[in-house]
Design a protein around this motif. Structure first.
Motif, mmCIF file in Angstrom:
data_model
loop_
_atom_site.group_PDB
_atom_site.id
_atom_site.type_symbol
_atom_site.label_atom_id
_atom_site.label_comp_id
_atom_site.label_asym_id
_atom_site.label_seq_id
_atom_site.Cartn_x
_atom_site.Cartn_y
_atom_site.Cartn_z
ATOM 1 N N TYR A 1 15.655 2.053 -2.571
ATOM 2 C CA TYR A 1 14.381 1.717 -1.946
ATOM 3 C C TYR A 1 13.522 0.827 -2.842
ATOM 4 O O TYR A 1 12.802 -0.050 -2.353
ATOM 5 N N GLU A 2 13.594 1.042 -4.129
ATOM 6 C CA GLU A 2 12.838 0.179 -5.039
ATOM 7 C C GLU A 2 13.289 -1.268 -4.889
ATOM 8 O O GLU A 2 12.462 -2.198 -4.883
ATOM 9 N N ILE B 1 11.898 -2.589 -1.526
ATOM 10 C CA ILE B 1 10.454 -2.832 -1.581
ATOM 11 C C ILE B 1 10.140 -4.058 -2.429
ATOM 12 O O ILE B 1 9.242 -4.835 -2.104
ATOM 13 N N GLN C 1 5.048 -2.027 4.844
ATOM 14 C CA GLN C 1 4.799 -0.633 4.457
ATOM 15 C C GLN C 1 5.838 0.335 4.999
ATOM 16 O O GLN C 1 5.961 1.459 4.512
ATOM 17 N N HIS D 1 8.998 0.387 4.614
ATOM 18 C CA HIS D 1 9.990 0.724 3.601
ATOM 19 C C HIS D 1 9.456 1.819 2.664
ATOM 20 O O HIS D 1 10.187 2.742 2.286
ATOM 21 N N MET D 2 8.197 1.711 2.290
ATOM 22 C CA MET D 2 7.604 2.691 1.379
ATOM 23 C C MET D 2 7.474 4.053 2.047
ATOM 24 O O MET D 2 7.721 5.092 1.426
ATOM 25 N N ALA E 1 5.858 7.576 -6.014
ATOM 26 C CA ALA E 1 4.637 7.075 -5.383
ATOM 27 C C ALA E 1 3.766 6.355 -6.406
ATOM 28 O O ALA E 1 3.208 5.283 -6.131
ATOM 29 N N ASN F 1 5.468 3.115 -7.368
ATOM 30 C CA ASN F 1 5.342 2.126 -6.303
ATOM 31 C C ASN F 1 3.953 1.500 -6.300
ATOM 32 O O ASN F 1 3.798 0.295 -6.069
ATOM 33 N N THR G 1 3.379 -2.528 -6.639
ATOM 34 C CA THR G 1 2.818 -3.282 -5.506
ATOM 35 C C THR G 1 1.298 -3.446 -5.618
ATOM 36 O O THR G 1 0.623 -3.695 -4.618
ATOM 37 N N GLY H 1 -0.010 1.419 -2.415
ATOM 38 C CA GLY H 1 1.404 1.718 -2.600
ATOM 39 C C GLY H 1 1.653 3.205 -2.770
ATOM 40 O O GLY H 1 2.686 3.730 -2.327
ATOM 41 N N TRP I 1 1.190 4.771 0.855
ATOM 42 C CA TRP I 1 2.288 4.540 1.791
ATOM 43 C C TRP I 1 3.480 5.437 1.486
ATOM 44 O O TRP I 1 4.132 5.950 2.407
ATOM 45 N N VAL I 2 3.812 5.651 0.218
ATOM 46 C CA VAL I 2 4.951 6.515 -0.110
ATOM 47 C C VAL I 2 4.673 7.950 0.329
ATOM 48 O O VAL I 2 5.565 8.662 0.802
#
Length: 419
Positions: A222-223, A226, A233, A235-236, A258, A261, A265, A273, A276-277
């Motif tokens: 996922y990193e 992103i 958002q 994806h997060m 989180a 992220n 971002t 960021g 969103w996570v």
């Protein structure tokens, strides 16, 4: 576990059967219980061509495949992917085209597997064999190969269905695994050809559901996604949900990622960021909700509003705070403290930033923004969202309305008046 991944990884199936309700821009009054109560008036957003783009794009992808215009499909997918083009709800256009291209095969298999007749009555391999044939005819085209890989993932979910692990028939289990394995075999060549493709990176994340040792790879996959597409958002949100302990992570890992992220971002989302996570994770899990750094989460909401102040975003955040997070009220005292603060945030969002109502967003909020929910009647779905929104907003203005004031939302802000 598998039903959850179906909801977050394959959200496109419901779109094919939806049509946008014909909602015009009008003032809507909340019914008054007493004659001397005030009225709540808020414009309802007119749903136009932009709201239909997802369905239109899916249909376009399906038409290209039916006409054997695979080179055109590949070119359009690649251009949309390169430009990070998205529909109004954030769904990547390349993803919508890819679903359209495989939809005949996938929907036929889903129908066959849900029909109740003997599986032997259906040719469940004919459609995917034809897609495999197109891949062989275009051996150097990663986008066509990706459509085939995504079709295998969808077919894996079709075989998986909604049965529990204990009741899933052995044939269904083996076919599900076989389709995931075939998708995993196709994807490396796509990655090698287009290493910077968000759509291919998202497919890698989708494949995690079928891997037996996915735990260590979730955050890394996922990193990477992103990093390739920080503006989206979705994806997060998916990463945070998949890092819950019921699937591939832990509460500690969720918090760590989180925070990481948010740092990665910062230029795009500020503290958003982090928000969103945690966004879907804390709506799904009481312990995650109780543990969230609520002050930082709310700072993230403020940054999102500052950076993306459009009414679609304001409606989503307002509905999330006022409805989605309130659904679990009473299940956990510590989580309820967070929900109370979110309700206060909904008050701020609605009073200071909301100017028009988007009923479909509020309807989705009641379902936890689960985009795989089947919608048989978009009109009724939107009407439900409309009612939920008026109820939630009216509750925030209860004192004003009971005192006889009219509450009117305008592009320049709230206005209060008396009859």
């Amino acid at each position: 576990m598998f039903r959850f991944f179906r909801a977050f990884i394959a959200p496109l199936h419901a779109s094919l059967s939806q049509t946008a309700p014909d909602l015009c821009a009008t003032k809507t009054a909340l019914a008054a219980a007493l004659p001397d109560q005030g009225q709540l008036n808020i414009p309802v957003a007119k749903l136009g061509a932009q709201d239909l783009i997802g369905r239109a794009t899916i249909e376009h992808g399906r038409d290209l495949a039916r006409q054997d215009r695979w080179e055109d499909l590949s070119s359009e997918m690649r251009a949309a992917d390169d430009m990070r083009k998205v529909a109004p709800d954030g769904m990547p256009i390349a993803d919508l085209l890819a679903f359209g291209a495989r939809s005949d095969v996938v929907l036929a298999a889903e129908h066959a597997l849900s029909d109740g007749k003997a599986i032997s009555d259906y040719d469940l391999l004919g459609g995917i064999s034809e897609l495999e044939g197109e891949m062989l005819e275009h051996p150097d085209d990663p986008m066509i190969a990706l459509v085939v890989a995504l079709a295998h993932i969808d077919l894996a979910w079709a075989w998986r269905g909604t049965a529990s692990d204990a009741t899933l028939p052995p044939l269904h289990r083996s076919r599900c695994a076989a389709h995931f394995d075939r998708a995993a075999a196709i994807l490396p060549a796509c990655k090698a050809a287009l290493p910077d493709s968000p759509l291919i990176a998202a497919t890698s994340c989708a494949l995690l559901a079928g891997q037996r040792k996915a735990t260590a790879r979730v955050a890394d996959e996922y990193e990477r996604l992103i990093t390739l597409d920080p503006q989206n958002q979705r994806h997060m949100r998916a990463m945070g949900s998949h890092l819950l302990p019921r699937w591939f992570g832990s509460y500690e890992e969720l918090e760590l990622q989180a925070l990481r992220n948010a740092a990665r971002t910062q230029n795009t989302w500020g503290a958003g960021g982090y928000t969103w996570v945690q966004f879907d994770a804390i709506a799904l899990d009481e312990e995650a909700c109780a543990r969230v750094d609520v002050e930082y989460f709310l700072e993230g909401i403020r940054d999102i509003v500052r950076l993306r102040p459009d009414q679609q975003m304001i409606n989503m955040l307002s509905a999330y705070c006022a409805i989605t997070l309130q659904n679990g009220l009473g299940l956990d005292d510590r989580a309820d403290l967070v929900r109370t603060q979110m309700r206060e945030t909904a008050n701020w969002l609605i009073r200071d930033h909301l100017t028009e109502l988007h009923p479909l967003i509020w309807a989705h909020a009641a379902d936890g923004f689960n985009n795989s929910v089947r919608i048989n009647s978009p009109e009724r779905f939107a009407a439900r969202g409309h009612r939920d929104a008026l109820r939630a907003i009216g509750d925030l203005f209860r004192d004003e309305l009971r005192s006889g004031k009219n509450v009117t939302f305008t592009p320049s802000g709230l206005q209060f008046s008396r009859n």
